[in-house]
Scaffold this active site. Structure first.
Site, short mmCIF file in Angstrom:
data_model
loop_
_atom_site.label_atom_id
_atom_site.label_comp_id
_atom_site.label_asym_id
_atom_site.label_seq_id
_atom_site.Cartn_x
_atom_site.Cartn_y
_atom_site.Cartn_z
CE LYS A 110 -2.15 4.93 0.86
NZ LYS A 110 -2.20 4.52 2.51
CG ASP A 170 -1.75 1.54 1.05
OD1 ASP A 170 -2.59 1.32 0.50
OD2 ASP A 170 -1.56 1.98 2.10
N1 HSE Z 1 -5.02 1.19 4.47
C1 HSE Z 1 -4.45 2.46 4.51
C2 HSE Z 1 -3.83 2.94 5.65
C3 HSE Z 1 -5.50 3.58 4.59
O1 HSE Z 1 -3.61 1.88 6.85
O2 HSE Z 1 -2.87 3.88 5.67
C4 HSE Z 1 -5.83 3.75 3.17
O3 HSE Z 1 -4.99 3.95 2.17
#
Ligand code: HSE
Length: 431
Positions: free
Chosen positions: A205, A201
């Site tokens: 980003k 994730d």
């Molecule tokens: N799951 C992500 C986090 C938030 O824990 O930062 C959404 O991008």
């Protein structure tokens, strides 16, 4: 004043937050922006669950085509996440002449080239403020506030779940497992938090931030990604004794003509601003040629925080539509001074290293001998108290060393009988 109609696909946590804001703040937004924004249709494949806003039955549908094919809808807001069918919905909407707002970082990081090209060919825009750092206005800041700048580096704490887990371990002396369980029970982590914990994730980003700062949408396959699941409480505590906090850091920095891109647990000196970013908070620290070093900080997740960013995109697009403006998706200008992505073997950094070794004369000399052979210079070393019978943690901090040399040295050392667990090495960044 022309009314702008929104179609929303994905009536979940963030989606219902968007509807709530557009409804509760209708007159506030109209006064501030002079705009009339109307949610015309909302789609979700499951409409049974309870939301914190209620809508007329006529506004709800399970069929996305009712939004995509409706010529009266100007903007598609995609909040279903995942690659498919989100990608197809966005492409279809662009083909039908709609602009798009999305929070879908995974989709844009992996399929952005095609999606942005499709949008630009049709004179349409895809806005994605909520995809990084929820309500932190990082996309707009990079795109508009810092439009005249070139960037040298980005250091980001981009995942709230991982940051919560590491903060709990550091603050309350609890294990990774316990901290993750607490994140889940407090609603700070998904049931399946694997993409958060394994760094993917954050990498998605980071790819979007690199696109904005350096003008290149690079592939996830070219990014070194390591998550936090192997971080032990012992390492968190030894790092603290040495004056560091461990954070999952997403890094992109120019090194000569190379761009170095990586996501991994990192020791950050306690004196650095990023070390004090705790809990579910995110922070993005960018270094730019004109505005200098900047830090943006705020909650990285949460219904209203993410929905606030979606609404800001809707307002931007609505203003463009009212003014008859088309801002090509992002005015991306590639940074031509970057010739290549640096290979992982060539990364260089200081390292925190921990060995679990038998406690007897000559052990330290043997380890140090291998490190010397691979040109790794030791800045400090300490042997911690005995744990199990005759096996002790030996904690070192190295001077800057090439990744390839460090790996080779650790592989060699790991094969010695005196070493009882895989050595741990965590990179150090001074940022
Ligand atoms: N799951 C992500 C986090 C938030 O824990 O930062 C959404 O991008």
């Amino acid at each position: 004043m022309k009314k702008i109609n929104i179609g929303l696909i994905g009536f979940g946590n963030v989606g219902s937050g968007v509807v709530k804001i557009l409804r509760d703040k209708k007159s506030f937004l109209a006064k501030r922006t002079g705009l009339q924004i109307q949610v015309k249709k909302v789609c979700d494949k499951d409409l049974s669950g309870k939301r914190n806003v209620s809508l007329n039955k006529g506004m709800l549908t399970k069929n996305a085509r009712e939004i995509i094919d409706d010529p009266g809808i100007d903007i598609l807001v995609e909040l279903i996440g995942g690659l498919h069918p989100a990608k197809e919905f966005i492409i279809e909407a662009l083909k039908k002449g709609k602009n798009v707002v999305t929070a879908n970082k995974a989709l844009l990081a992996q399929e952005g080239k095609e999606l942005f090209a499709q949008a630009s060919d049709r004179g349409k825009s895809i806005y994605f403020e909520a995809s990084v750092g929820a309500g932190i206005p990082i996309i707009k800041t990079l795109r508009e506030g810092l439009v005249a700048n070139r960037f040298n580096s980005i250091y980001g704490i981009l995942n709230g779940t991982s940051n919560f887990v590491l903060s709990q371990m550091s603050k309350y002396n609890c294990t990774f497992k316990k901290a993750l369980a607490e994140a889940k029970s407090s609603g700070f982590a998904e049931k399946d938090a694997s993409l958060d914990i394994n760094g993917i994730d954050s990498a998605h980003k980071l790819l979007l931030l690199i696109y904005l700062c350096f003008g290149k949408l690079i592939s996830l396959d070219d990014v070194y990604v390591e998550g936090i699941s192997r971080i032990s409480l012992a390492d968190v505590n030894y790092a603290k004794e040495l004056g560091f906090e461990i954070k999952l850091l997403a890094i992109a920095k120019k090194e000569g003509q190379d761009l170095e891109v990586r996501v991994h647990p990192t020791l950050i000196p306690k004196s650095h601003l990023l070390s004090s970013v705790g809990g579910i908070f995110n922070a993005i620290y960018v270094s730019s040629d004109l505005a200098g070093d900047l830090l943006l900080y705020g909650p990285g997740a949460g219904q209203l925080s993410a929905a606030s960013a979606v609404v800001s995109d809707i307002v931007d697009l609505t203003q463009d539509l009212q003014a008859g403006l088309f801002r090509p998706t992002l005015n991306i200008i590639p940074d031509k001074s970057i010739k290549r992505l640096r290979k992982m073997d060539d990364f260089s950094s200081r390292h925190y290293i921990r060995f679990m070794a038998v406690d007897k004369p000559g052990v330290l000399a043997k380890i140090a001998g291998v490190l010397a052979k691979f040109k790794i210079s030791i800045a400090s070393v300490s042997q911690k108290q005995r744990h199990k019978a005759h096996v002790v943690p030996i904690v070192m901090v190295s001077h800057e060393a090439r990744e390839k040399d460090l790996r080779s040295a650790l592989d060699t050392i790991a094969r010695f009988d005196i070493i009882k667990e895989d050595p741990v090495a965590i990179r150090i960044e001074e940022a």
